[in-house]
Design a protein around this motif. Structure first.
Motif, mmCIF file in Angstrom:
data_model
loop_
_atom_site.group_PDB
_atom_site.id
_atom_site.type_symbol
_atom_site.label_atom_id
_atom_site.label_comp_id
_atom_site.label_asym_id
_atom_site.label_seq_id
_atom_site.Cartn_x
_atom_site.Cartn_y
_atom_site.Cartn_z
ATOM 1 N N PHE A 141 0.937 -1.059 0.053
ATOM 2 C CA PHE A 141 0.008 0.129 -0.279
ATOM 3 C C PHE A 141 0.760 1.307 0.009
ATOM 4 O O PHE A 141 0.653 1.950 -0.737
ATOM 5 C CB PHE A 141 -1.009 0.178 1.150
ATOM 6 C CG PHE A 141 -2.331 -0.778 1.159
ATOM 7 C CD1 PHE A 141 -1.982 -1.929 -0.010
ATOM 8 C CD2 PHE A 141 -3.593 -0.440 1.855
ATOM 9 C CE1 PHE A 141 -3.442 -2.531 -0.126
ATOM 10 C CE2 PHE A 141 -4.463 -1.210 1.608
ATOM 11 C CZ PHE A 141 -4.472 -2.104 0.776
ATOM 12 N N LEU A 181 -1.524 13.651 -28.542
ATOM 13 C CA LEU A 181 -1.461 12.618 -27.763
ATOM 14 C C LEU A 181 -0.028 12.593 -27.289
ATOM 15 O O LEU A 181 0.973 12.662 -27.852
ATOM 16 C CB LEU A 181 -1.664 11.289 -28.324
ATOM 17 C CG LEU A 181 -3.194 10.617 -28.300
ATOM 18 C CD1 LEU A 181 -3.251 9.601 -29.447
ATOM 19 C CD2 LEU A 181 -3.144 9.915 -26.839
ATOM 20 N N PHE A 218 -5.068 5.293 1.438
ATOM 21 C CA PHE A 218 -4.344 4.348 1.024
ATOM 22 C C PHE A 218 -4.796 3.186 0.292
ATOM 23 O O PHE A 218 -4.464 2.341 -0.894
ATOM 24 C CB PHE A 218 -3.427 3.618 2.037
ATOM 25 C CG PHE A 218 -2.387 4.340 2.267
ATOM 26 C CD1 PHE A 218 -2.108 5.730 2.062
ATOM 27 C CD2 PHE A 218 -1.066 3.721 2.976
ATOM 28 C CE1 PHE A 218 -0.776 6.407 2.474
ATOM 29 C CE2 PHE A 218 0.239 4.501 3.312
ATOM 30 C CZ PHE A 218 0.335 5.777 2.875
ATOM 31 N N CYS A 219 -6.137 2.600 1.029
ATOM 32 C CA CYS A 219 -6.830 1.712 0.278
ATOM 33 C C CYS A 219 -7.443 2.191 -1.004
ATOM 34 O O CYS A 219 -7.504 1.086 -1.792
ATOM 35 C CB CYS A 219 -8.092 1.495 1.348
ATOM 36 S SG CYS A 219 -7.632 0.420 2.821
ATOM 37 N N VAL A 227 -6.179 4.180 -3.057
ATOM 38 C CA VAL A 227 -5.019 4.260 -4.220
ATOM 39 C C VAL A 227 -4.836 2.592 -4.399
ATOM 40 O O VAL A 227 -4.776 2.402 -5.715
ATOM 41 C CB VAL A 227 -4.068 4.917 -3.492
ATOM 42 C CG1 VAL A 227 -2.726 4.740 -4.209
ATOM 43 C CG2 VAL A 227 -4.264 6.378 -3.521
ATOM 44 N N ALA A 228 -4.783 1.942 -3.361
ATOM 45 C CA ALA A 228 -4.433 0.444 -3.759
ATOM 46 C C ALA A 228 -5.338 -0.031 -4.713
ATOM 47 O O ALA A 228 -5.009 -0.722 -5.607
ATOM 48 C CB ALA A 228 -4.046 -0.283 -2.500
ATOM 49 N N ALA A 257 -5.144 1.439 -8.043
ATOM 50 C CA ALA A 257 -3.869 0.683 -8.834
ATOM 51 C C ALA A 257 -4.204 -0.734 -9.306
ATOM 52 O O ALA A 257 -4.050 -1.100 -10.497
ATOM 53 C CB ALA A 257 -2.659 0.904 -7.941
ATOM 54 N N ARG A 305 -4.601 -2.079 -13.227
ATOM 55 C CA ARG A 305 -3.594 -3.128 -13.775
ATOM 56 C C ARG A 305 -4.536 -4.216 -14.242
ATOM 57 O O ARG A 305 -4.186 -4.536 -15.310
ATOM 58 C CB ARG A 305 -2.843 -3.648 -12.505
ATOM 59 C CG ARG A 305 -1.678 -4.367 -13.014
ATOM 60 C CD ARG A 305 -0.730 -4.725 -11.645
ATOM 61 N NE ARG A 305 -1.906 -5.524 -10.667
ATOM 62 C CZ ARG A 305 -1.299 -5.352 -9.341
ATOM 63 N NH1 ARG A 305 -0.661 -4.820 -9.006
ATOM 64 N NH2 ARG A 305 -2.355 -6.111 -8.539
ATOM 65 N N LEU A 322 -1.097 5.600 -27.675
ATOM 66 C CA LEU A 322 -2.427 4.831 -27.058
ATOM 67 C C LEU A 322 -2.563 5.830 -25.722
ATOM 68 O O LEU A 322 -1.845 5.782 -24.909
ATOM 69 C CB LEU A 322 -2.131 3.613 -26.762
ATOM 70 C CG LEU A 322 -2.187 2.563 -27.951
ATOM 71 C CD1 LEU A 322 -2.093 1.296 -27.305
ATOM 72 C CD2 LEU A 322 -3.115 2.514 -29.065
ATOM 73 N N GLY A 323 -3.851 6.459 -25.867
ATOM 74 C CA GLY A 323 -4.394 7.090 -24.745
ATOM 75 C C GLY A 323 -5.535 6.038 -23.969
ATOM 76 O O GLY A 323 -5.765 5.183 -24.975
#
Lengths: 176, 176
Positions: free
Chosen positions: A15, A108, B15-16, B18-19, B22, B26, B109-110
């Motif tokens: 985290f 871009l 933090f939670c 953001v994690a 993320a 991903r 790429l965007g």
């Protein structure tokens, strides 16, 4: 108080790392201007004011440069390699045209790359003939300097504007 | 055990969040193919195999479409608005050419946008004349469908290849 489990520590570390990354990324986005903008300003200054110091500072020594189009008409089109050759070709462009204004229709940005589609309004030195030009470019940067640029131009439209009259074209089907 | 301070809670929540972001980001990167690739495959299938179902599915109803170039020679160039008009123009392209192969020289790429520079090897139907074409495009997508595309082509080079002979051009300086 329960014992701390190894998994929980890993999660906390994970985290923290994610939060730190997100924070650094945001700082970089806020604080660093993209290399494209600096290059674009320097190029405009070189072409319109014949000031070449700024552009020299933002071009990599081994730059790869290409503007695709008929070089027999536009000797400053074609490929160039290295900063000296590129500065020389920018001088040739400055000898021929002045940028009146440009509009960036699409852009871009990557971390070290950029692509845009632009419409330029130019005038040709001597005649003051106005030219309207559509251009697409792909650029790569390294440490803030231009490493490679490739430029595609709607060249037929450009040729017709420069010669000042339409070139008669048959429909493509005549050649099928 | 110390009292939990409100600031600490906020930090944990932050933090939670953001994690989680993320992790979702991903996952999305791993699981979702960029709309450009699906559009590109569908377009190729439409032009070469005259299969238009895939391309219809990846074009927004209100799509904005433009290939800049001389429409008197290439009636399938120019601007089109809406899925029906765009499918119709893709049919016209399929009537004239076949894509032999293409190389994507640059791509950016965007999230919902893409730009690439490509070299196409085409053949003209009927004559089987080979054409080599440099193209830059900027595309925007919405919900996986093409919302807008603008294409710049090195049109002078294209015209010369299609008529099969060079067009005599003076140097630009003659017009200064």
């Amino acid at each position: 108080m329960p014992a701390i489990e190894p998994d929980a520590i890993d999660d906390d570390v994970h985290f923290c790392a994610v939060a730190l990354f997100a924070s650094q990324f945001r700082m970089q986005v806020i604080m660093t201007e993209h290399s494209l903008w600096r290059f674009s300003r320097a190029l405009q200054r070189a072409i319109n004011e014949r000031q070449f110091e700024d552009i020299e500072a933002v071009i990599d020594e081994d730059v790869d440069w290409a503007i695709y189009g008929p070089i027999e008409m536009f000797p400053f089109f074609g490929a160039r390699r290295g900063r000296v050759a590129v500065i020389d070709v920018i001088r040739q462009i400055a000898d021929h045209v002045r940028v009146r204004r440009f509009e960036r229709e699409s852009v871009l940005l990557g971390a070290d790359s950029a692509a845009s589609m632009l419409r330029f309004s130019l005038t040709v030195h001597g005649s003051n003939k106005p030219i309207s030009l559509r251009v697409a470019h792909f650029a790569q940067f390294k440490a803030g300097r231009l490493l490679s640029i490739k430029v595609v131009v709607d060249t037929f439209d450009l040729v017709e504007q420069v010669i000042g009259q339409p070139i008669h074209l048959p429909r493509m089907t005549s050649y099928a």
